[in-house]
Design an enzyme around this catalytic site. Structure first.
Site, PDB file in Angstrom:
ATOM      1  N   ARG A 134       0.818  -1.236   0.000  1.00 12.02           N
ATOM      2  CA  ARG A 134       0.000   0.000   0.000  1.00 12.02           C
ATOM      3  C   ARG A 134       0.847   1.279   0.000  1.00 12.02           C
ATOM      4  O   ARG A 134       0.397   2.331   0.428  1.00 12.02           O
ATOM      5  CB  ARG A 134      -0.982   0.015   1.173  1.00 12.02           C
ATOM      6  CG  ARG A 134      -1.984  -1.115   1.100  1.00 12.02           C
ATOM      7  CD  ARG A 134      -3.306  -0.752   1.742  1.00 12.02           C
ATOM      8  NE  ARG A 134      -4.284  -1.759   1.404  1.00 12.02           N
ATOM      9  CZ  ARG A 134      -4.498  -2.857   2.122  1.00 12.02           C
ATOM     10  NH1 ARG A 134      -3.809  -3.064   3.222  1.00 12.02           N
ATOM     11  NH2 ARG A 134      -5.396  -3.730   1.735  1.00 12.02           N
ATOM     12  N   LYS A 156       2.959  11.519 -11.584  1.00 10.50           N
ATOM     13  CA  LYS A 156       2.089  10.640 -12.380  1.00 10.50           C
ATOM     14  C   LYS A 156       2.823   9.318 -12.570  1.00 10.50           C
ATOM     15  O   LYS A 156       3.981   9.306 -13.000  1.00 10.50           O
ATOM     16  CB  LYS A 156       1.795  11.260 -13.746  1.00 10.50           C
ATOM     17  CG  LYS A 156       0.703  12.305 -13.705  1.00 10.50           C
ATOM     18  CD  LYS A 156       0.299  12.689 -15.114  1.00 10.50           C
ATOM     19  CE  LYS A 156      -0.795  13.742 -15.078  1.00 10.50           C
ATOM     20  NZ  LYS A 156      -1.133  14.223 -16.434  1.00 10.50           N
ATOM     21  N   GLU A 198       9.492  18.801 -24.873  1.00  8.35           N
ATOM     22  CA  GLU A 198       8.773  19.065 -23.625  1.00  8.35           C
ATOM     23  C   GLU A 198       9.322  20.308 -22.929  1.00  8.35           C
ATOM     24  O   GLU A 198       8.617  20.969 -22.167  1.00  8.35           O
ATOM     25  CB  GLU A 198       8.835  17.845 -22.692  1.00  8.35           C
ATOM     26  CG  GLU A 198       8.236  16.564 -23.274  1.00  8.35           C
ATOM     27  CD  GLU A 198       6.711  16.481 -23.171  1.00  8.35           C
ATOM     28  OE1 GLU A 198       6.065  17.460 -22.772  1.00  8.35           O
ATOM     29  OE2 GLU A 198       6.166  15.406 -23.510  1.00  8.35           O
ATOM     30  N   LYS A 240       7.353  23.106 -14.020  1.00  4.82           N
ATOM     31  CA  LYS A 240       6.518  21.941 -13.723  1.00  4.82           C
ATOM     32  C   LYS A 240       6.121  21.939 -12.250  1.00  4.82           C
ATOM     33  O   LYS A 240       4.976  21.641 -11.895  1.00  4.82           O
ATOM     34  CB  LYS A 240       7.247  20.650 -14.090  1.00  4.82           C
ATOM     35  CG  LYS A 240       6.409  19.429 -13.756  1.00  4.82           C
ATOM     36  CD  LYS A 240       6.122  18.528 -14.890  1.00  4.82           C
ATOM     37  CE  LYS A 240       5.076  17.489 -14.524  1.00  4.82           C
ATOM     38  NZ  LYS A 240       5.110  16.311 -15.350  1.00  4.82           N
ATOM     39  N   GLU A 250      -4.597  17.171 -11.438  1.00  2.00           N
ATOM     40  CA  GLU A 250      -5.102  17.573 -12.757  1.00  2.00           C
ATOM     41  C   GLU A 250      -6.611  17.756 -12.783  1.00  2.00           C
ATOM     42  O   GLU A 250      -7.316  17.217 -13.638  1.00  2.00           O
ATOM     43  CB  GLU A 250      -4.665  16.561 -13.834  1.00  2.00           C
ATOM     44  CG  GLU A 250      -4.758  17.130 -15.240  1.00  2.00           C
ATOM     45  CD  GLU A 250      -4.109  16.242 -16.278  1.00  2.00           C
ATOM     46  OE1 GLU A 250      -2.899  15.992 -16.179  1.00  2.00           O
ATOM     47  OE2 GLU A 250      -4.836  15.802 -17.195  1.00  2.00           O
ATOM     48  N   ARG A 254      -3.352  21.895 -14.411  1.00  4.34           N
ATOM     49  CA  ARG A 254      -2.262  20.966 -14.783  1.00  4.34           C
ATOM     50  C   ARG A 254      -2.459  20.434 -16.200  1.00  4.34           C
ATOM     51  O   ARG A 254      -1.487  20.067 -16.872  1.00  4.34           O
ATOM     52  CB  ARG A 254      -2.176  19.796 -13.780  1.00  4.34           C
ATOM     53  CG  ARG A 254      -1.047  18.844 -14.097  1.00  4.34           C
ATOM     54  CD  ARG A 254      -0.766  17.850 -12.989  1.00  4.34           C
ATOM     55  NE  ARG A 254       0.308  16.948 -13.383  1.00  4.34           N
ATOM     56  CZ  ARG A 254       0.970  16.156 -12.555  1.00  4.34           C
ATOM     57  NH1 ARG A 254       0.655  16.140 -11.270  1.00  4.34           N
ATOM     58  NH2 ARG A 254       1.933  15.371 -12.982  1.00  4.34           N
ATOM     59  N   ASN A 258      -0.658  19.293 -21.102  1.00  4.29           N
ATOM     60  CA  ASN A 258      -1.006  18.422 -22.224  1.00  4.29           C
ATOM     61  C   ASN A 258      -1.013  19.169 -23.554  1.00  4.29           C
ATOM     62  O   ASN A 258      -1.533  18.653 -24.548  1.00  4.29           O
ATOM     63  CB  ASN A 258      -2.378  17.771 -21.976  1.00  4.29           C
ATOM     64  CG  ASN A 258      -2.356  16.880 -20.752  1.00  4.29           C
ATOM     65  OD1 ASN A 258      -1.370  16.192 -20.509  1.00  4.29           O
ATOM     66  ND2 ASN A 258      -3.416  16.902 -19.965  1.00  4.29           N
ATOM     67  N   HIS A 261      -0.670  17.304 -26.714  1.00  2.35           N
ATOM     68  CA  HIS A 261      -0.719  15.872 -26.405  1.00  2.35           C
ATOM     69  C   HIS A 261      -1.961  15.165 -26.953  1.00  2.35           C
ATOM     70  O   HIS A 261      -1.918  13.959 -27.178  1.00  2.35           O
ATOM     71  CB  HIS A 261      -0.613  15.649 -24.893  1.00  2.35           C
ATOM     72  CG  HIS A 261       0.799  15.792 -24.374  1.00  2.35           C
ATOM     73  ND1 HIS A 261       1.529  16.945 -24.544  1.00  2.35           N
ATOM     74  CD2 HIS A 261       1.609  14.935 -23.702  1.00  2.35           C
ATOM     75  CE1 HIS A 261       2.724  16.790 -23.984  1.00  2.35           C
ATOM     76  NE2 HIS A 261       2.797  15.573 -23.474  1.00  2.35           N
ATOM     77  N   HIS A 265      -0.946  11.884 -28.786  1.00  2.00           N
ATOM     78  CA  HIS A 265      -1.347  10.523 -28.424  1.00  2.00           C
ATOM     79  C   HIS A 265      -2.016   9.818 -29.605  1.00  2.00           C
ATOM     80  O   HIS A 265      -1.824   8.619 -29.816  1.00  2.00           O
ATOM     81  CB  HIS A 265      -2.268  10.545 -27.200  1.00  2.00           C
ATOM     82  CG  HIS A 265      -1.527  10.862 -25.924  1.00  2.00           C
ATOM     83  ND1 HIS A 265      -2.138  11.366 -24.808  1.00  2.00           N
ATOM     84  CD2 HIS A 265      -0.223  10.740 -25.597  1.00  2.00           C
ATOM     85  CE1 HIS A 265      -1.234  11.537 -23.842  1.00  2.00           C
ATOM     86  NE2 HIS A 265      -0.071  11.172 -24.303  1.00  2.00           N
ATOM     87  N   HIS A 279       7.609   9.816 -28.357  1.00  2.00           N
ATOM     88  CA  HIS A 279       6.589  10.664 -27.743  1.00  2.00           C
ATOM     89  C   HIS A 279       6.896  12.160 -27.959  1.00  2.00           C
ATOM     90  O   HIS A 279       6.033  12.927 -28.375  1.00  2.00           O
ATOM     91  CB  HIS A 279       6.496  10.331 -26.250  1.00  2.00           C
ATOM     92  CG  HIS A 279       5.553  11.207 -25.490  1.00  2.00           C
ATOM     93  ND1 HIS A 279       4.185  11.196 -25.719  1.00  2.00           N
ATOM     94  CD2 HIS A 279       5.769  12.132 -24.521  1.00  2.00           C
ATOM     95  CE1 HIS A 279       3.609  12.082 -24.914  1.00  2.00           C
ATOM     96  NE2 HIS A 279       4.541  12.657 -24.179  1.00  2.00           N
TER      97      HIS A 279
END
Ligand code: GLY
Length: 381
Positions: A134, A156, A198, A240, A250, A254, A258, A261, A265, A279
């Site tokens: 956990r 993330k 980025e 960031k 997010e 936030r 993206n 993105h 994607h 990417h």
């Protein structure tokens, strides 16, 4: 800042950026030579001295011994495990193997996981740390430019699913991030460029002066100039950290991270994650498309869109479809991919649009016709 009043957190070779998240706050240290100090820097933050370093085959050959030595020197009893390099390791099967392997070692809640590698290793290890017993502590030692300026910071974690990228994961913050810019010297130029996209993103979101600085310094950065690299990585981590501190999970701002993105994607999914389109390459072209879409909607000038495309072209990143893998791109298929993006809400796609360089904003009101017209123009009907 005056020289008489130096900020103790900044020295000539090293900069510490704080990610302010209350009890989950942590430092991102940016500088050269941090791998060899990893144990010393981690020790005050961790209750135990047991650590498992997770890395991939390529990075293991370069930095694993130095990391293990640094941990031992600081009194840790480290072990390690290695996954295959590449995006294919970011899946549930690999995660299951990593979890079993670590549990076989008889770990405790104080055992730290150390992610040594790029975004795949960081996301996979962070996810494992968030669910093992956990939650066990973890430290990021990102060794790619992309991981140092983006995926290694902000918590993330996750793996890909057959349904799409990053669909299974958690928000789980590391205890420390060590962005050792000396590791970038072994990074292939193509990967450095992909990470650079980025970095440019932070300029395009809300920092036009940084974008202008990159127009001047981008080539030196990609040539590996250590001062330029450190300055750009630290600046990106500050950006960031600020964005993540304002919206960790997010629920709003936030999502500006993206930028490009939603397009990226879709492009990556159509290209097939086979290494033909990285990417960061997809993000670069995605940001060009986001600016062209904004221009088509009358939100920003055509000149701004052209300026973004010109910069990516100048540094060797895709600014036109002919720089993408030579597959049969199809705008309807791309739009279909975008509809499955995890940012879709109430059936409406989320885009980051812009009112000009450094003035990005979120929109759920992009008319499908405008999107289709843009993609038809780029890829043909
Ligand atoms: N890479 C986007 C984010 O961390 O939110």
């Amino acid at each position: 800042m005056s020289t008489a009043d130096p900020d103790p957190r900044i020295d000539r070779d090293r900069e510490t950026v704080r990610v302010e998240l209350g009890p989950r706050s942590y430092d991102v240290v940016v500088g050269a030579g941090l791998v060899s100090e990893a144990g010393r820097l981690m020790a005050p933050l961790l209750a135990g001295r047991s650590a498992v370093v997770v890395t991939d085959r390529v990075v293991a050959g370069l930095y694993l011994d130095a990391t293990l030595d640094a941990l031992r020197t600081a009194g840790f009893a480290p072990s390690h495990l290695t996954v295959e390099s590449g995006e294919r390791s970011k899946d549930l099967a690999t995660l299951g193997g990593v979890l079993d392997d670590i549990l076989d070692r008889g770990i405790e809640r104080s055992t730290a996981l150390v992610a040594l590698g790029g975004g795949v290793v960081g996301d996979l290890t962070g996810f494992a740390a968030s669910i093992l017993l956990r939650g066990v502590p973890f430290v990021q030692i990102p060794t790619t430019l992309l991981a140092q300026v983006d995926s290694g910071v902000g918590g993330k974690t996750g793996v890909n699913s057959t349904h799409g990228k990053n669909l299974i994961g958690t928000f789980y913050q590391p205890r420390l991030v060590l962005a050792d810019v000396a590791t970038l010297a072994t990074l292939p130029l193509r990967e450095r460029r992909a990470g650079y996209a980025e970095i440019v993103k932070y300029g395009l979101i809300d920092d036009p002066a940084f974008f202008a600085w990159l127009e001047t310094n981008g080539a030196a950065l990609l040539d590996g100039d250590p001062d330029v690299l450190r300055t750009a990585v630290a600046h990106s981590c500050r950006a960031k950290a600020r964005i993540v501190a304002a919206d960790e999970r997010e629920s709003g701002s936030r999502a500006l991270l993206n930028l490009g993105h939603t397009f990226a994607h879709a492009l990556e999914a159509e290209a097939g994650y086979d290494g033909s389109l990285l990417h960061g390459e997809a993000v670069a072209y995605g940001m060009v498309l986001a600016h062209r879409l904004s221009a088509a909607l009358g939100l920003c000038s055509e000149d701004d869109a052209a300026r973004v495309a010109a910069h990516f072209r100048a540094v060797g990143l895709p600014s036109e479809p002919d720089a993408l893998p030579a597959i049969r791109w199809n705008s309807a298929a791309l739009i279909e991919q975008m509809k499955h993006d995890k940012k879709v809400q109430g059936g409406r796609m989320t885009f980051v649009l812009t009112r000009g360089i450094g003035h990005a904003f979120l929109s759920r009101d992009v008319p499908t016709e405008a999107l289709a017209a843009l993609l038809d123009q780029a890829f043909g009907e």
